[in-house]
Scaffold this motif. Structure first.
Motif, mmCIF file in Angstrom:
data_model
loop_
_atom_site.group_PDB
_atom_site.id
_atom_site.type_symbol
_atom_site.label_atom_id
_atom_site.label_comp_id
_atom_site.label_asym_id
_atom_site.label_seq_id
_atom_site.Cartn_x
_atom_site.Cartn_y
_atom_site.Cartn_z
ATOM 1 N N LEU A 187 0.832 -1.206 0.000
ATOM 2 C CA LEU A 187 0.000 0.000 0.000
ATOM 3 C C LEU A 187 0.865 1.253 0.000
ATOM 4 C CD1 LEU A 187 -2.702 1.468 0.154
ATOM 5 C CD2 LEU A 187 -2.657 1.103 2.649
ATOM 6 N N SER A 188 1.918 1.253 0.793
ATOM 7 C CA SER A 188 2.819 2.413 0.834
ATOM 8 C C SER A 188 3.470 2.658 -0.520
ATOM 9 C CB SER A 188 3.898 2.209 1.901
ATOM 10 O OG SER A 188 3.315 2.184 3.175
ATOM 11 N N PHE A 189 3.926 1.590 -1.180
ATOM 12 C CA PHE A 189 4.528 1.757 -2.499
ATOM 13 C C PHE A 189 3.512 2.256 -3.517
ATOM 14 C CE2 PHE A 189 8.273 -0.446 -0.976
ATOM 15 C CZ PHE A 189 9.274 0.143 -1.725
ATOM 16 N N LEU A 190 2.290 1.765 -3.428
ATOM 17 C CA LEU A 190 1.247 2.267 -4.329
ATOM 18 C C LEU A 190 0.997 3.755 -4.097
ATOM 19 C CD1 LEU A 190 -1.375 -0.614 -4.409
ATOM 20 C CD2 LEU A 190 -0.076 0.287 -6.345
ATOM 21 N N LEU A 191 0.942 4.150 -2.842
ATOM 22 C CA LEU A 191 0.737 5.567 -2.543
ATOM 23 C C LEU A 191 1.892 6.418 -3.070
ATOM 24 C CD1 LEU A 191 -0.676 5.284 1.085
ATOM 25 C CD2 LEU A 191 -1.877 6.269 -0.886
ATOM 26 N N LEU A 192 3.098 5.913 -2.953
ATOM 27 C CA LEU A 192 4.262 6.682 -3.397
ATOM 28 C C LEU A 192 4.409 6.718 -4.910
ATOM 29 C CD1 LEU A 192 6.922 5.566 -0.768
ATOM 30 C CD2 LEU A 192 5.911 7.842 -0.997
ATOM 31 N N ARG A 212 -1.218 7.912 -10.773
ATOM 32 C CA ARG A 212 -2.432 7.979 -11.611
ATOM 33 C C ARG A 212 -3.648 7.336 -10.937
ATOM 34 N NH1 ARG A 212 1.585 8.463 -15.309
ATOM 35 N NH2 ARG A 212 1.181 9.586 -17.217
ATOM 36 N N LEU A 213 -3.434 6.627 -9.832
ATOM 37 C CA LEU A 213 -4.542 5.994 -9.124
ATOM 38 C C LEU A 213 -5.281 6.946 -8.193
ATOM 39 C CD1 LEU A 213 -3.003 2.562 -8.023
ATOM 40 C CD2 LEU A 213 -4.538 3.007 -9.941
ATOM 41 N N TYR A 214 -4.695 8.088 -7.919
ATOM 42 C CA TYR A 214 -5.218 8.931 -6.851
ATOM 43 C C TYR A 214 -5.727 10.275 -7.341
ATOM 44 C CZ TYR A 214 -2.944 5.338 -4.246
ATOM 45 O OH TYR A 214 -2.577 4.121 -3.784
ATOM 46 N N PRO A 268 -8.284 14.204 -2.033
ATOM 47 C CA PRO A 268 -7.413 14.583 -0.915
ATOM 48 C C PRO A 268 -6.023 13.941 -0.955
ATOM 49 C CG PRO A 268 -9.190 13.148 -0.158
ATOM 50 C CD PRO A 268 -9.475 13.496 -1.579
ATOM 51 N N PHE A 269 -5.893 12.808 -1.631
ATOM 52 C CA PHE A 269 -4.571 12.167 -1.722
ATOM 53 C C PHE A 269 -3.573 13.011 -2.517
ATOM 54 C CE2 PHE A 269 -7.259 8.369 -1.089
ATOM 55 C CZ PHE A 269 -6.627 7.861 0.030
ATOM 56 N N THR A 270 -4.059 13.837 -3.420
ATOM 57 C CA THR A 270 -3.171 14.601 -4.305
ATOM 58 C C THR A 270 -3.034 16.063 -3.909
ATOM 59 O OG1 THR A 270 -4.979 15.018 -5.833
ATOM 60 C CG2 THR A 270 -3.616 13.077 -6.257
ATOM 61 N N VAL A 271 -3.512 16.418 -2.725
ATOM 62 C CA VAL A 271 -3.324 17.792 -2.254
ATOM 63 C C VAL A 271 -1.823 18.042 -2.124
ATOM 64 C CG1 VAL A 271 -3.649 19.364 -0.294
ATOM 65 C CG2 VAL A 271 -5.548 17.932 -1.093
ATOM 66 N N VAL A 296 -0.193 14.668 -0.094
ATOM 67 C CA VAL A 296 -0.713 13.951 1.066
ATOM 68 C C VAL A 296 -0.429 12.459 0.969
ATOM 69 C CG1 VAL A 296 -2.854 13.290 2.251
ATOM 70 C CG2 VAL A 296 -2.488 15.675 1.578
ATOM 71 N N ARG A 297 -0.543 11.888 -0.218
ATOM 72 C CA ARG A 297 -0.331 10.444 -0.385
ATOM 73 C C ARG A 297 1.077 10.022 0.020
ATOM 74 N NH1 ARG A 297 2.015 9.109 -5.520
ATOM 75 N NH2 ARG A 297 2.278 10.980 -6.782
ATOM 76 N N GLY A 298 2.062 10.877 -0.193
ATOM 77 C CA GLY A 298 3.429 10.562 0.214
ATOM 78 C C GLY A 298 3.581 10.541 1.726
#
Length: 177
Positions: free
Chosen positions: A49-54, A58-60, A63-66, A144-146
């Motif tokens: 999940l952490s690697f996907l967030l980092l 294109r998945l996000y 609020p994840f891309t703020v 935020v996702r990072g």
């Protein structure tokens, strides 16, 4: 350079680490204890999940891309340097552990308590290096996702550290504490 270019370079750093990790995992001691399958699965899921967030930008949306800070050459280069430092610290720790290493919490046959090299600096240098490298990528992402990815990693490794410390305290009651 663009954020995508910095992320590509960071991705290559992580890929080089993964290749090293895979090949170095072949020369380890036999296990006499291993953490539960559920515990391993939870940890690996949190890492994924952490690697996907980092890395899967294109998945996000929402609020994840703020954007939390501007991404520019300074944050890009600093992020790469932090990522590289974390990865090199993990590699040093892995090499120093030698045949005692395992991806999960285990006790090895003829297990040794390593207290030198990176283990003389911090008790958990692989986890420290991993989180440091993720912080570098999060700095490049600037969203935020990072930050969320780093928080998940810190939580995941703190759970794994507690399990590991219980096993090592039992195996090395005089030395480990």
């Amino acid at each position: 350079m663009t954020t995508h270019q910095y992320m590509a370079i960071a991705g290559y750093f992580w890929l080089a680490w993964a290749v090293f990790w895979f090949y170095s995992s072949r020369k380890v001691k036999a296990e006499i204890y291993r953490q539960s399958s559920m515990s391993r699965m939870m940890h690996r899921g949190q890492l994924a999940l952490s690697f996907l967030l980092l890395f899967a930008d294109r998945l996000y949306t929402g609020p994840f891309t703020v954007q939390l800070w501007p991404v520019n050459n300074f944050t890009g280069i600093l992020g790469l340097l932090i990522t590289l430092k974390g990865i090199l610290f993990m590699i040093w720790a892995r090499l120093h552990l030698g045949a005692n290493w395992s991806a999960s919490v285990t006790l090895k046959r003829d297990h040794e308590l390593i207290k030198t090299g990176p283990y003389g600096i911090t008790r958990h240098p692989i986890y420290t290096g991993f989180i440091t490298a993720a912080i570098g990528v999060a700095l490049i992402v600037g969203q935020v996702r990072g930050v969320l990815a780093v928080v998940i990693l810190i939580y995941s490794f703190s759970v794994k550290m507690r399990l590991e410390e219980e096993v090592l305290k039992k195996q090395f009651p005089a030395e480990y504490p």
